[in-house]
Design an enzyme around this catalytic site. Sequence first.
Site, short mmCIF file in Angstrom:
data_model
loop_
_atom_site.label_atom_id
_atom_site.label_comp_id
_atom_site.label_asym_id
_atom_site.label_seq_id
_atom_site.Cartn_x
_atom_site.Cartn_y
_atom_site.Cartn_z
CE1 TYR A 75 -10.12 27.41 45.19
CE2 TYR A 75 -9.04 26.85 47.25
CZ TYR A 75 -9.52 27.79 46.37
OH TYR A 75 -9.41 29.13 46.68
N PRO A 91 -0.54 35.75 47.38
CG PRO A 91 0.33 35.01 49.43
CD PRO A 91 -0.77 34.73 48.43
N GLY A 145 2.84 32.65 42.06
CA GLY A 145 4.19 32.13 41.82
C GLY A 145 5.06 33.11 41.06
N GLY A 151 10.15 34.64 41.12
CA GLY A 151 11.34 34.71 40.29
C GLY A 151 11.10 34.42 38.84
N1 LIG Z 1 -10.52 33.50 47.23
C1 LIG Z 1 -10.09 33.30 46.01
O1 LIG Z 1 -10.76 33.64 45.04
C2 LIG Z 1 -8.74 32.65 45.79
C3 LIG Z 1 -8.14 32.70 44.52
C4 LIG Z 1 -6.87 32.09 44.36
C5 LIG Z 1 -6.27 31.47 45.45
N2 LIG Z 1 -6.90 31.42 46.67
C6 LIG Z 1 -6.27 30.79 47.83
O2 LIG Z 1 -5.00 31.41 48.05
C7 LIG Z 1 -3.97 30.43 48.12
C8 LIG Z 1 -2.66 31.00 47.60
O3 LIG Z 1 -2.81 31.54 46.30
P1 LIG Z 1 -2.14 30.88 45.02
O4 LIG Z 1 -1.79 29.47 45.33
O5 LIG Z 1 -3.06 31.18 43.90
O6 LIG Z 1 -0.87 31.75 44.71
P2 LIG Z 1 0.49 32.12 45.48
O7 LIG Z 1 0.43 31.72 46.87
O8 LIG Z 1 0.72 33.54 45.13
O9 LIG Z 1 1.57 31.25 44.65
C9 LIG Z 1 1.54 29.86 44.65
C10 LIG Z 1 2.56 29.37 43.68
O10 LIG Z 1 3.86 29.75 44.10
C11 LIG Z 1 4.70 28.62 44.25
N3 LIG Z 1 5.52 28.87 45.44
C12 LIG Z 1 5.10 28.96 46.72
N4 LIG Z 1 6.12 29.28 47.54
C13 LIG Z 1 7.21 29.40 46.76
C14 LIG Z 1 8.56 29.72 47.01
N5 LIG Z 1 8.98 30.01 48.25
N6 LIG Z 1 9.42 29.73 45.96
C15 LIG Z 1 9.01 29.47 44.71
N7 LIG Z 1 7.75 29.17 44.41
C16 LIG Z 1 6.84 29.13 45.42
C17 LIG Z 1 3.77 27.44 44.39
O11 LIG Z 1 4.34 26.27 43.84
P3 LIG Z 1 4.42 24.88 44.66
O12 LIG Z 1 3.07 24.58 45.18
O13 LIG Z 1 4.88 23.91 43.64
O14 LIG Z 1 5.42 25.16 45.74
C18 LIG Z 1 2.58 27.86 43.56
O15 LIG Z 1 2.78 27.53 42.21
C19 LIG Z 1 -4.53 29.25 47.30
O16 LIG Z 1 -3.91 28.04 47.63
C20 LIG Z 1 -5.99 29.29 47.66
O17 LIG Z 1 -6.19 28.61 48.90
C21 LIG Z 1 -8.11 32.01 46.84
#
Ligand SMILES: NC(=O)c1ccc[n+]([C@@H]2O[C@H](COP(=O)([O-])OP(=O)(O)OC[C@H]3O[C@@H](n4cnc5c(N)ncnc54)[C@H](OP(=O)(O)O)[C@@H]3O)[C@@H](O)[C@H]2O)c1
Length: 327
Positions: A63, A212, A216, A220
């Site tokens: 990352y 999860p 994003g 919404g």
């Molecule tokens: N093992 C793997 O292959 C893998 C792959 C992908 C991700 N990951 C890990 O999983 C974590 C989470 O996954 P992700 O970041 O891909 O996706 P996510 O948690 O499904 O969604 C994150 C997105 O949602 C937004 N968000 C978060 N809370 C919100 C809310 N309450 N209201 C509106 N928007 C919201 C965030 O924006 P803002 O940041 O601007 O709030 C960001 O753009 C990552 O940070 C990473 O550590 C692991």
Amino acid sequence: MTSEIITMPQVQLGQSGPMIGAQGLGCMGMSEFYGETDEAESRATLERALELGVTMFDTADMYGVGANEEFLASFLAAHRDEVIIGTKFGYARSPENPNDWSLDNRPEFIRAAVDRSLKRLGVDAIDLYYMHRRDGVTPLEDSVGAMADLVTSGKVKWLGLSAVNAEELRAAHAIHPISALQSEWSIFTRDIETEIVPAAAELGVTIVPYSPLGRGMLTGQAFARGLTGDDARQNFPRFSPENRDANMRLVAKIEEIASAKGVTSAQIALAWLYTQSGKLKAKTVPIPGTRKRARLEENVSAVPIALTAEEMEALEPLAAAVQGIAV
Ligand SMILES: NC(=O)c1ccc[n+]([C@@H]2O[C@H](COP(=O)([O-])OP(=O)(O)OC[C@H]3O[C@@H](n4cnc5c(N)ncnc54)[C@H](OP(=O)(O)O)[C@@H]3O)[C@@H](O)[C@H]2O)c1
């Protein structure tokens, strides 16, 4: 009221690990992939997370090509005994070759990768060390054997795997106990429920659902229509112009349920995961990613929200209707 201070329930990490808060924090977006970041707000979000009972923080060596681990170092230095840091190896990309997306699971690569991560994180030991992806070449025994050696030498405390199948999880677990399995799991992405979740539940492996909130999308309609700049999601199939509108019609269902319940769509997405993992008897610690304190508070407040059987039923058909593969 969408954000309340809650008492964070505790979940055991693996079979013999510590108790950790039932929601973790994904830190990836603080350094790469999801558009412009505000470093000060990201730092404040880390501190607020800990105050609210979030104890597991998730990163990976790739990352920001190491930048995310470096970013977390000062937070870890201030709170070393209060948090669990999870990081991952497997991608070959480096500051010299940031576009090298090849995978490497060889023991010699793992031994070098762990030392780089320890240095960037500024810690003596990594709490949870994951294999990010399998390289399709190196035998699992060799990779997990090398990971087990890191536990023996004290560089790593507990082992994790990301995006493996049930057979791989069982085979790895027979070599050395696997404490955590990190895979995508959400209202829109449910592939792991048939074989992997039951295997993890049987083996006592904690499931750490990533993305999860569907990166994003589940939060919404406004969110997914507003992606700009160098946001990598614009290249993801579910966000492509041809699929996005169809998927947004599914998100409208989540918004409808959220509005009737007086909560947000993000909270419905997280509450669904807790309810569904309870049904499947899995220990689950999702890691929603956010860089903003207000969103973090909203997400943490979802932990105690229970969805009714009718709400679960209304959400049931959505995954099968999603357009575009998860990446
Ligand atoms: N093992 C793997 O292959 C893998 C792959 C992908 C991700 N990951 C890990 O999983 C974590 C989470 O996954 P992700 O970041 O891909 O996706 P996510 O948690 O499904 O969604 C994150 C997105 O949602 C937004 N968000 C978060 N809370 C919100 C809310 N309450 N209201 C509106 N928007 C919201 C965030 O924006 P803002 O940041 O601007 O709030 C960001 O753009 C990552 O940070 C990473 O550590 C692991």
